[in-house]
Design a protein around this motif. Structure first.
Motif, PDB file in Angstrom:
ATOM      1  N   ALA A 103      34.024 -24.802  -5.854  1.00  0.00           N
ATOM      2  CA  ALA A 103      33.501 -24.815  -7.225  1.00  0.00           C
ATOM      3  C   ALA A 103      34.475 -25.494  -8.176  1.00  0.00           C
ATOM      4  O   ALA A 103      34.092 -26.313  -9.015  1.00  0.00           O
ATOM      5  N   GLN A 118      28.874 -22.940   2.611  1.00  0.00           N
ATOM      6  CA  GLN A 118      29.253 -21.560   2.867  1.00  0.00           C
ATOM      7  C   GLN A 118      30.100 -21.460   4.135  1.00  0.00           C
ATOM      8  O   GLN A 118      30.109 -22.355   4.964  1.00  0.00           O
ATOM      9  N   ARG A 149      31.834 -13.473  -8.180  1.00  0.00           N
ATOM     10  CA  ARG A 149      31.139 -13.886  -6.953  1.00  0.00           C
ATOM     11  C   ARG A 149      30.377 -12.717  -6.336  1.00  0.00           C
ATOM     12  O   ARG A 149      30.914 -11.605  -6.236  1.00  0.00           O
ATOM     13  N   ALA A 204      34.621 -20.958  -1.175  1.00  0.00           N
ATOM     14  CA  ALA A 204      33.566 -21.188  -2.172  1.00  0.00           C
ATOM     15  C   ALA A 204      34.155 -21.403  -3.561  1.00  0.00           C
ATOM     16  O   ALA A 204      33.743 -22.307  -4.298  1.00  0.00           O
ATOM     17  N   TYR A 252      24.407 -26.788  -0.320  1.00  0.00           N
ATOM     18  CA  TYR A 252      24.783 -25.379  -0.301  1.00  0.00           C
ATOM     19  C   TYR A 252      25.863 -25.193   0.768  1.00  0.00           C
ATOM     20  O   TYR A 252      25.606 -25.357   1.960  1.00  0.00           O
ATOM     21  N   VAL A 257      27.906 -27.014 -10.734  1.00  0.00           N
ATOM     22  CA  VAL A 257      28.135 -26.086  -9.634  1.00  0.00           C
ATOM     23  C   VAL A 257      27.627 -24.702 -10.024  1.00  0.00           C
ATOM     24  O   VAL A 257      27.720 -24.287 -11.178  1.00  0.00           O
ATOM     25  N   GLN A 273      28.147 -21.606  -2.208  1.00  0.00           N
ATOM     26  CA  GLN A 273      28.479 -22.451  -3.348  1.00  0.00           C
ATOM     27  C   GLN A 273      27.512 -23.621  -3.394  1.00  0.00           C
ATOM     28  O   GLN A 273      27.417 -24.385  -2.438  1.00  0.00           O
TER      29      GLN A 273
END
Length: 428
Positions: free
Chosen positions: A305, A399, A323, A301, A397, A315, A328
């Motif tokens: 970014a 992940q 975090r 993630a 999104y 972002v 992300q």
């Protein structure tokens, strides 16, 4: 064969490799901090397993009613210890995160009660559970009303209007830790604790439930450490470690868990029934691996970014923020960007890499959704995956990733697809 050649054969150009390597080189300290948190959480899980005296006998299968399922009951003890709750419900009969949330809500709300979300609109699939969008069997149909208070523009809590919203019928406050399909910040455990303290000061008997999906083991503490009465999540996300093939969990106060169990099975039966069907070993081992798997997903993630922020895309979180979940968000402003990104993630998968994902009308959503997930477990978002609704602001999104190396490949492939589509340009 050199690693660079393997990447090239997988479809990643030397230019993309060089750009990504330069970004990765600047993330060493961030990655070391993630590893330190993973080590802490790994010890926490091992300690819970040792204190519960986990043995290979707990991996035995049960069928039928599942009476006296020692493995199931011990697993729930492990979850209660690891997440610092009084009790836990951890079952394959909880089919997904939305189902677990529904069971927790409907088990603890009664006709005439009011449900309050002080963090804005919940995730799309909960809209029909609550009755924000009319649906058969919603809480609204059973006489439970709903109220929400949106976050302020800067993502902070609107304490003044939260105070006004709490009334004599407010029975349960639901707090979504992760952003869902929104570009708001994810809530830290510390901030969640501040919100719970504020709510409890106004109405001490209110139940505070946290949708903990995507947040488990990202920090050293969980919402149950800061006053949450229940935390809820999915086993095909963080705590399943990529091994759980199905399931969900609810951890927290014993009375809240008991009511949820009566809703899951039946009044009078509760936690006593529900066979584990030979899945216990996957559940135990997945939880054991979870801190390490989450660490790899977090690195992915942060890498994503920094890759996309440096190319001018918005972002959330940004490349330097702390975090609090593994998701992300990257905003492209046009559907083609979301689609190209997801197609890159799919192309990096070990399963179904040859499939091209396209948007479709998924149940529970109000717009077409595209999902990339070449996963060993269908829909497992702790595995490398990306998805997003095809509607403004056209954000994707991202992940997951059972290993950091797979997450890294996925991001590189996503960038490659965007460049090939003319939607991103590498710096000179």
């Amino acid at each position: 064969m050199e690693l660079t050649e393997i990447y090239q054969e997988l479809g990643v150009s030397p230019q993309v490799q060089a750009y990504c390597a330069a970004v990765e080189a600047g993330l060493k300290e961030r990655f070391e901090a993630i590893d330190a948190t993973a080590e802490y959480n790994q010890m926490k899980v091992i300690q819970a397993m040792q204190e519960s005296r986990v043995s290979d006998i707990h991996f035995a299968a049960t069928t039928g009613y599942g009476y006296n399922d020692l493995g199931r009951d011990t697993l729930e003890e492990v979850y209660a210890r690891a997440f610092h709750g009084e009790s836990a419900l951890v079952r394959p009969q909880l089919t997904c995160g939305t189902h677990a949330l529904h069971v927790a809500l409907s088990g603890n709300l009664r006709p005439g009660d009011e449900l309050l979300s002080p963090v804005g609109k919940p995730y799309d699939t909960l809209e029909e559970v609550i009755g924000i969008r009319d649906s058969v069997g919603s809480l609204k149909e059973y006489g439970v009303t709903y109220r929400q208070v949106d976050l302020l523009e800067d993502g902070s809590f609107d304490y003044e209007n939260i105070r006004k919203a709490i009334n004599e019928r407010t029975r349960l406050v639901t707090i979504q830790r992760s952003k869902g399909y929104a570009t708001r910040p994810t809530l830290s455990v510390e901030k969640i604790g501040q919100l719970i303290a504020f709510v409890k000061e106004i109405k001490p008997d209110v139940i505070c439930m946290v949708d903990n999906c995507y947040g488990e083991f990202v920090e050293r503490i969980e919402p149950t450490d800061v006053g949450a009465d229940m935390i809820v999540g999915s086993l095909i996300k963080n705590p399943g470690g990529g091994l759980a093939p199905i399931g969900g969990y609810i951890v927290g106060r014993k009375d809240c868990i008991d009511r949820a169990a009566y809703r899951l099975s039946a009044p009078g039966l509760g936690k006593e029934v529900g066979a584990s069907l030979g899945l216990n070993q996957s559940f135990y081992q997945g939880l054991f691996l979870s801190p390490t798997v989450v660490a790899g997903a977090l690195k992915g993630a942060i890498f994503a970014a920094n890759i996309y922020e440096k190319l001018g895309f918005a972002v959330v979180p940004n490349g330097t923020e702390s975090r609090h979940d593994i998701i992300q968000a990257v905003t492209f402003g046009k559907p083609e960007g979301v689609i190209a990104f997801c197609q890159g993630i799919q192309a990096a998968a070990p399963v179904d890499s040859f499939v091209t994902p396209e948007p479709w009308d998924m149940p529970g959503y109000d717009a077409p959704v595209i999902m990339a997930a070449g996963a060993f477990v269908q829909g497992s978002s702790i595995e490398l995956s990306a998805d997003g609704p095809i509607k403004p602001p056209y954000a994707v999104y991202f992940q997951g990733g059972l290993t950091w190396y797979h997450a890294k490949l996925g991001i590189m492939m996503s960038l490659q697809k965007l460049i090939e589509a003319g939607l991103a340009v590498l710096p000179e």
